[in-house]
Every structure is written in structure tokens, then in C-alpha cells.
Write a protein that holds these residues in place. Structure first.
Motif, PDB file in Angstrom:
ATOM      1  N   UNK A 142      14.941  -4.372  -3.272  1.00 54.14           N
ATOM      2  CA  UNK A 142      14.533  -5.245  -4.374  1.00 54.14           C
ATOM      3  C   UNK A 142      13.463  -6.200  -3.874  1.00 54.14           C
ATOM      4  N   UNK A 143      12.382  -6.316  -4.638  1.00 50.55           N
ATOM      5  CA  UNK A 143      11.287  -7.211  -4.268  1.00 50.55           C
ATOM      6  C   UNK A 143      11.105  -8.215  -5.393  1.00 50.55           C
ATOM      7  N   UNK A 144      11.224  -9.508  -5.032  1.00 47.84           N
ATOM      8  CA  UNK A 144      10.898 -10.577  -5.971  1.00 47.84           C
ATOM      9  C   UNK A 144       9.445 -10.949  -5.739  1.00 47.84           C
ATOM     10  N   UNK A 145       8.620 -10.894  -6.766  1.00 46.82           N
ATOM     11  CA  UNK A 145       7.185 -11.106  -6.583  1.00 46.82           C
ATOM     12  C   UNK A 145       6.639 -11.988  -7.682  1.00 46.82           C
ATOM     13  N   UNK A 146       5.650 -12.798  -7.292  1.00 44.42           N
ATOM     14  CA  UNK A 146       4.924 -13.626  -8.250  1.00 44.42           C
ATOM     15  C   UNK A 146       3.466 -13.671  -7.804  1.00 44.42           C
ATOM     16  N   UNK A 147       2.557 -13.563  -8.769  1.00 45.56           N
ATOM     17  CA  UNK A 147       1.138 -13.537  -8.439  1.00 45.56           C
ATOM     18  C   UNK A 147       0.701 -14.871  -7.867  1.00 45.56           C
ATOM     19  N   UNK A 148      -0.193 -14.825  -6.903  1.00 50.07           N
ATOM     20  CA  UNK A 148      -0.782 -16.024  -6.327  1.00 50.07           C
ATOM     21  C   UNK A 148      -1.793 -16.576  -7.323  1.00 50.07           C
ATOM     22  N   UNK A 149      -1.502 -17.727  -7.924  1.00 51.31           N
ATOM     23  CA  UNK A 149      -2.358 -18.274  -8.980  1.00 51.31           C
ATOM     24  C   UNK A 149      -3.716 -18.718  -8.461  1.00 51.31           C
ATOM     25  N   UNK A 150      -3.864 -18.844  -7.112  1.00 49.58           N
ATOM     26  CA  UNK A 150      -5.167 -19.228  -6.552  1.00 49.58           C
ATOM     27  C   UNK A 150      -6.159 -18.071  -6.613  1.00 49.58           C
ATOM     28  N   UNK A 151      -5.646 -16.860  -6.829  1.00 49.70           N
ATOM     29  CA  UNK A 151      -6.519 -15.680  -6.933  1.00 49.70           C
ATOM     30  C   UNK A 151      -6.595 -15.298  -8.401  1.00 49.70           C
ATOM     31  N   UNK A 206       0.122  -9.410   0.930  1.00 49.82           N
ATOM     32  CA  UNK A 206       0.415 -10.819   1.189  1.00 49.82           C
ATOM     33  C   UNK A 206      -0.677 -11.760   0.759  1.00 49.82           C
ATOM     34  N   UNK A 207      -1.726 -11.216   0.118  1.00 45.00           N
ATOM     35  CA  UNK A 207      -2.846 -12.044  -0.318  1.00 45.00           C
ATOM     36  C   UNK A 207      -2.698 -12.473  -1.776  1.00 45.00           C
ATOM     37  N   UNK A 208      -2.498 -11.488  -2.643  1.00 41.15           N
ATOM     38  CA  UNK A 208      -2.493 -11.774  -4.079  1.00 41.15           C
ATOM     39  C   UNK A 208      -1.103 -12.040  -4.628  1.00 41.15           C
ATOM     40  N   UNK A 209      -0.062 -11.789  -3.800  1.00 44.75           N
ATOM     41  CA  UNK A 209       1.307 -11.945  -4.293  1.00 44.75           C
ATOM     42  C   UNK A 209       2.164 -12.697  -3.292  1.00 44.75           C
ATOM     43  N   UNK A 210       3.095 -13.519  -3.838  1.00 52.77           N
ATOM     44  CA  UNK A 210       4.158 -14.133  -3.039  1.00 52.77           C
ATOM     45  C   UNK A 210       5.410 -13.273  -3.239  1.00 52.77           C
ATOM     46  N   UNK A 211       6.124 -12.995  -2.122  1.00 49.31           N
ATOM     47  CA  UNK A 211       7.207 -12.031  -2.236  1.00 49.31           C
ATOM     48  C   UNK A 211       8.403 -12.418  -1.363  1.00 49.31           C
ATOM     49  N   UNK A 212       9.563 -12.002  -1.839  1.00 47.43           N
ATOM     50  CA  UNK A 212      10.801 -12.012  -1.058  1.00 47.43           C
ATOM     51  C   UNK A 212      11.398 -10.623  -1.181  1.00 47.43           C
ATOM     52  N   UNK A 213      11.980 -10.108  -0.054  1.00 47.23           N
ATOM     53  CA  UNK A 213      12.453  -8.720  -0.012  1.00 47.23           C
ATOM     54  C   UNK A 213      13.944  -8.710   0.288  1.00 47.23           C
TER      55      UNK A 213
END
Length: 630
Positions: free
Chosen positions: A156-165, A98-105
């Protein structure tokens, strides 16, 4: 016959070491668990069953794990079927980064979790905001419960990298359960609390050892170095506990970062104080790197010197450890008491660790030591902590052994003093008896002389000869006050003469021993007393018709002290096939005097010769007299 402690008592030390190892193994079993999380994270060499893709106009476009790790904020989908075996194995919790990625499950298309409920949380429509900062806090991650019956369904996991990291890897995905979490938490806590408790206990015991020595007027201040090292090891572990479990920082003070070099350096300082010949040679190898490390650590906390806050300079602390291996062997060769114990133990532990590392490397497994050997700079503090702990417990164990040895030596010295006091008392009684008999003879001397003069004048030569023979026999019955110049040997022989007289045993002696003899009183006392007591005991059991005689010979020839007793014996004596020594006929609990005499003979580069020739028993040895130190 005098007795000593049985030989099997010498096995108590290795038995105690085995008990310690068993106790350590028992505690070790509570520090680790076979239970573990199931990692489903895709890696470069294996996507772990995930289908990884992005949707472009509703069309799937598969991507690689490397492309996933290079994600710059666009939504990527990871999809796989969850096997029924996972649910049957008790895995009920899904954990995500939950730190480096934003996710929906999603499970079979139904939403289970989302980092942002305001989004259009449908597969193919999830668009994460660039402003999202993730869950704040070190080590935080998302945990959600999987519904019953998830086996066989598609996750299924939708994920996008946290651009602040700026730097991130592939999204962490693992399965767990409350049972797994509990066992891992307990083992993690035990891995810290048990070593901390052991180190604190060691510090208390070492402090008690210091006070024990101080009570007996032995100022062993070097033990305080080990006490402080054990305390610092405990504090260092507790500090690690606070970091890992985000507890209150009771140890957050300016010198906290000195705990590692001090926990490593203090046992080395103790070992330096125990050196003799090579102390001044080893001191620069230890003191210069240690002072440099501690000094730079302190300077790094001052704003002006923040440039020296890098810890790479601590690599110089490898120097004293490597040098210790050399100087420990040199001290061992010089027969340093401490290093006669430390060096073999240190080399044995080092060999075991290297063999373990070699075995792990050949088996393709990772271990702490293999990691340290491969990257000594990266695993700098692990190396110092492990080596500091090993040195601490080796040196502490040796301190306890030496204290026990000193206590045993003191008890042995007291036993010898007690025996000597008893000998003095018996000598006083013998002197009193001899003095009484001499006084009586002096009183009757004039009467004896007049009687012999009358017999001579009357020409009664046969009666005169008989009279003189009777006087000679009476004179021989008077115990001698001194048989040699050596005070202890003189006391032992005159004591045995008195015992033989009481048992009506004729004891002949030929003793020529100088006053100064570089053989310890305790060894002489055990050897001579047992030889004479055994002889008197054997002869006293003979009937009056038998030859009740003992012959003692002691003299110095060159560098050898020859000691021999010859006595008559009524029956054949059993002989131990292995040792060649007589076996006591008294049963268990006896016969240790013979073993004690044999050990003393070996100590002085000799052997104890024991043989029976008919009805005569001969016991002899020739001790190599040590050269006196200038």
C-alpha cells in the motif's frame, strides 16, 4: 607470362566491411541489455492491478487514474498484492518518484518507508504537509529494499502530489534489483563511452590520413573538416555523459551548444569541397542555414539577444541534407570519383533506414527514425546527430578508400616505370648489338664488294647469287633500331625481337602505330607484353623440326587499335568455359596475365579473342581508342 593480383583480392573490401559490421554488432551488444525494470506505474489505459482510492471518514472511495494525475495535495492510496513470481524473479527493490510526490509505503500494514517520520504513518491517517518540497536534485527517486517473503503480501502506498511542482503525472512505481541496476548502469555508460571512443579514434585516424597525404605532398586539407567533425562528435557525446551522470562539466564553455550544428555541418562542408560542377549551386543550400544556425546560437548567449535563444530555427538545417540527396545524384551522373562511391552508399543507407522505420511502424514498434519522421521538430537534434554521424563515417570511409586507391595507383605507376626502365635497358643492349653488327658489316663491306665484283667479272653468276643471299640473311639477323613511332610499343617489340632471336624463333611484325596514342602506357605494356611473352613461351617449347614462327600485327584503323599475335603451339590448350580464355598449364598462381589482357580489352569496349586452330594459336583484340579531351 606476366601476372597481376588475383581477382579474389577485389573481395577484400566487402570482406573488410563485413568485419566492421561484425565488430560494430559486437560492441552494440554491450550498449544494451535485455534486463529491465518492471514498471507498475498506473496509466490512463491500465491501472496495472492497483486499487486506487481515498479514505473519507474511514470509507474507501475509488478514484480513476485521471483523478490521481490531477491530485492537488490530498492523500491518495494505491494498493495491490505483490505476486510471488515477482520475488522469484529477483526483484528486491521498490523505486518511487520522490520529486513530484510525497509517499509512505506499507507492506501488510507495516510501515516500510515514509517521506516524513513526524506524520501519523498509519493507513488512513497519513496527512502530508503542503510545505514539503520533496527530494532535491534532478532525476532523484526513492529506493527501498523489500523484505524477504514479500510475495503474496499487500503493498500500500499513501501518496500526495508535491504542490511546489505545478505539472506532474501519475506516481512512478517500479521494481528493480542490484543486478538490474548494475546492468542498466553499465549499458548506459557503454552507450555513451563506446560511441565517444569510436568517434575519437576516427578523429585520430583521419588526422593520421591527413599527415600521410601531406608526407607525400598531397595537401588534402578537406580531410581536416572530417577530423574536426569526428572530434566534435566525441565531445558532444562526452558532454551528454556529463549531463546524464552529473559529472564535472569540463565542456561547459560558451560554444558547447554549437557542437550539434557543427558535428552535422562539417561533414556536409567536406562533401561540398568534393563537388565539381554543382559546388556553386549547392553552396547556398548549405552555407546560409549553417551560418544562420551558428550565428543565432552565439547571439542567444548574449543577454541583449536572449529572445533568440529558442532553438526552433535550427530546423533550417534540414535543408542542406535534403539538397544533398539531389546534388549527390547530379555529381554521380557527372562521374565525380568521390560521389561515385558516396551516392550509392548514401542512398543505400537511407533506404535501409526507411525500410526499418516502415517495418517498425507496421509492427507497432517505436524507433528513433519513426519518432523523427513523426515529429521532426521535436526530435530536431536526434536527427542532426544521427545524420551527422552517418555522413561522417561515409565520407571518412570514402577518404580512406581514395587514399588507398591513390597509393595503389602510385605503386602501379612505379611498376610501369620499372618495366619501362627494363625495356630501356634491353633496348640499349639491342642497339649495342645492332651497332656492333653494323660496324662489323661496314668494316667488311669493301671486302664483300670486291668479292662480288670478281665473281661478276668471272661470270660466276650462281656463286654471286649465293653470296648475295648469304649477305641478305646476315643483314636480316641484325635487330632493327625502330619498328614504329610509338616509343613504348617500339621498346616492347624490339625487346621481343631480341628474346625471339635468343630462342632461335623467327618473328615477323607489321606494326603501324603513331607516336601519340590515347591508350595508357600501363595498359599497352600489360597487353602487348603478355601477348608477345605468351607467344614466345609457347613457341620456345617446340622442337627444332617444328615451325618456330610468331607473327605480330598492330595498326590503327579509324578509332580502333588492332593487335594480333599468331604463333604455333605443340599441344591443345584448355579453355575456361565461362571466360573463353586459355587455362594456364602451370597450375595455381598462374594464368593471371590472360585475365589482365581480357580486363584491359573490356576497359576499351572490346573483347579478347583467343582461339586455337590446329597447331596455331591466335590472340587478337581491337581497342576502342578514347577521344582526346580538349
Amino acid at each position: 607470362m606476366k601476372t597481376i593480383k588475383p581477382k579474389w583480392n577485389m573481395g577484400l573490401l566487402p570482406l573488410y566491411a563485413v568485419i566492421i559490421l561484425l565488430a560494430a554488432s559486437f560492441l552494440y551488444s554491450y550498449m544494451y541489455t535485455d534486463t529491465e525494470r518492471l514498471f507498475l506505474t498506473p496509466v490512463f489505459t491500465d491501472n496495472n492491478g492497483w486499487e486506487i482510492y481515498r479514505l473519507e471518514d474511514g470509507v474507501k472511495k475509488n478514484i480513476t487514474v485521471e483523478e490521481l494525475s490531477e491530485n492537488s495535495g490530498e492523500t491518495i492510496y494505491l494498493s495491490r498484492t505483490l505476486d510471488q513470481e515477482l520475488e522469484d524473479g529477483g526483484y528486491t527493490i521498490l523505486e518511487l518518484d520522490g520529486m513530484a510526490w510525497q509517499e509512505s509505503v506499507f507492506l501488510d500494514g507495516a510501515l516500510l518507508y515514509t517521506a516524513n517520520p513526524a506524520l501519523d504513518n498509519r493507513i488512513g491517517h497519513v496527512e502530508f504537509s503542503e510545505e514539503y518540497q520533496g527530494i532535491q536534485g534532478m532525476g532523484e527517486y526513492v529506493r527501498l529494499s523489500l523484505p524477504p517473503g514479500y510475495g503474496g503480501k499487500t503493498l500500500t502506498i499513501a501518496a500526495a502530489a508535491n504542490t511546489a511542482i505545478k505539472e506532474h503525472s501519475t506516481p512512478m512505481i517500479r521494481l528493480s534489483s542490484e543486478a538490474v541496476q548494475t546492468q542498466l548502469l553499465v549499458s548506459d555508460a557503454n552507450r555513451i563511452s563506446i560511441p565517444a571512443a569510436v568517434c575519437m579514434t576516427a578523429a585520430v585516424l583521419l588526422l593520421g590520413l591527413f599527415f600521410y597525404n601531406l608526407y607525400y605532398d598531397r595537401k588534402s586539407f578537406s580531410i581536416l573538416l572530417l577530423t574536426l567533425a569526428a572530434l566534435i562528435q566525441a565531445l558532444r557525446i562526452l558532454l551528454d555523459f556529463e549531463f546524464r551522470f552529473s559529472s564535472h562539466f569540463a565542456l561547459d564553455f560558451i560554444t558547447s551548444e554549437l557542437l550539434v550544428p557543427l558535428a552535422y555541418g562539417l561533414p556536409l562542408l567536406y562533401l561540398l569541397t568534393q563537388m565539381k560542377r554543382w559546388k556553386k549551386w549547392y553552396a547556398p543550400f548549405l552555407l546560409i542555414p549553417l551560418v544562420l544556425s551558428v550565428g543565432l546560437h552565439i547571439m542567444g548567449r548574449i543577454p541583449v539577444f536572449t529572445a533568440v535563444s529558442s532553438y526552433s530555427y535550427d530546423a533550417v538545417l534540414y535543408i542542406p541534407l535534403l539538397a544533398l540527396g539531389v546534388f549527390a545524384v547530379l555529381e554521380w551522373k557527372d562521374r565525380n570519383t568521390v560521389y561515385r562511391l558516396f551516392t550509392p552508399a548514401f542512398l543505400a543507407v537511407t533506404a535501409v533506414m526507411l525500410l526499418d522505420a516502415l517495418g517498425c511502424a507496421m509492427a507497432g514498434k517505436a524507433s528513433i527514425l519513426t519518432s523523427i519522421l513523426r515529429m521532426p521538430g521535436y526530435f530536431l537534434y536526434e536527427a542532426f546527430l544521427y545524420s551527422g554521424g552517418i555522413l561522417l563515417f561515409l565520407a571518412g570511409g570514402i577518404s580512406f578508400l581514395l587514399t588507398v586507391k591513390k597509393a595503389a595507383d602510385t605503386q602501379s605507376a612505379l611498376s610501369v616505370m620499372t618495366a619501362r626502365n627494363e625495356l630501356v635497358k634491353e633496348n640499349i643492349r639491342s642497339i649495342q648489338e645492332s651497332s656492333t653488327e653494323i660496324s662489323a658489316m661496314r668494316h667488311d663491306m669493301l671486302r664483300h664488294l670486291h668479292a662480288m665484283l670478281d665473281l661478276s667479272q668471272q661470270g660466276e653468276n650462281k656463286r654471286l647469287e649465293s653470296y648475295l643471299k648469304e649477305l641478305v640473311e646476315e643483314t636480316e639477323d641484325i635487330l632493327p633500331l625502330q619498328v614504329c613511332q610509338h616509343p613504348l610499343v617500339n621498346a616492347l617489340v624490339t625487346r621481343s625481337l631480341a628474346s625471339a632471336k635468343r630462342e632461335r624463333i623467327q618473328m615477323e611484325y607489321h606494326v603501324e602505330v603513331p607516336a601519340d596514342l590515347p591508350v595508357t602506357d600501363s595498359d599497352l605494356c600489360i597487353l602487348v607484353m603478355n601477348m608477345l611473352d605468351n607467344a614466345i613461351e609457347a613457341v620456345s617449347s617446340l622442337s627444332e623440326e617444328k615451325k618456330r614462327t610468331i607473327e605480330l600485327t598492330m595498326h590503327v584503323r579509324g578509332r580502333y587499335l588492332f593487335i594480333e599475335t599468331i604463333n604455333h603451339c605443340e599441344r591443345a590448350v584448355l579453355v575456361d568455359v565461362e571466360t573463353g580464355l586459355f587455362i594456364s598449364m602451370k597450375g595455381p598462381g598462374h594464368g593471371y596475365g590472360m585475365k589482365a589482357m581480357s580486363e584491359i580489352a573490356k576497359k576499351y569496349k572490346s573483347i579478347l579473342q583467343v582461339r586455337q586452330e590446329g597447331d596455331t594459336v591466335v590472340v587478337r583484340t581491337a581497342l576502342l581508342i578514347p577521344e582526346e579531351k580538349e
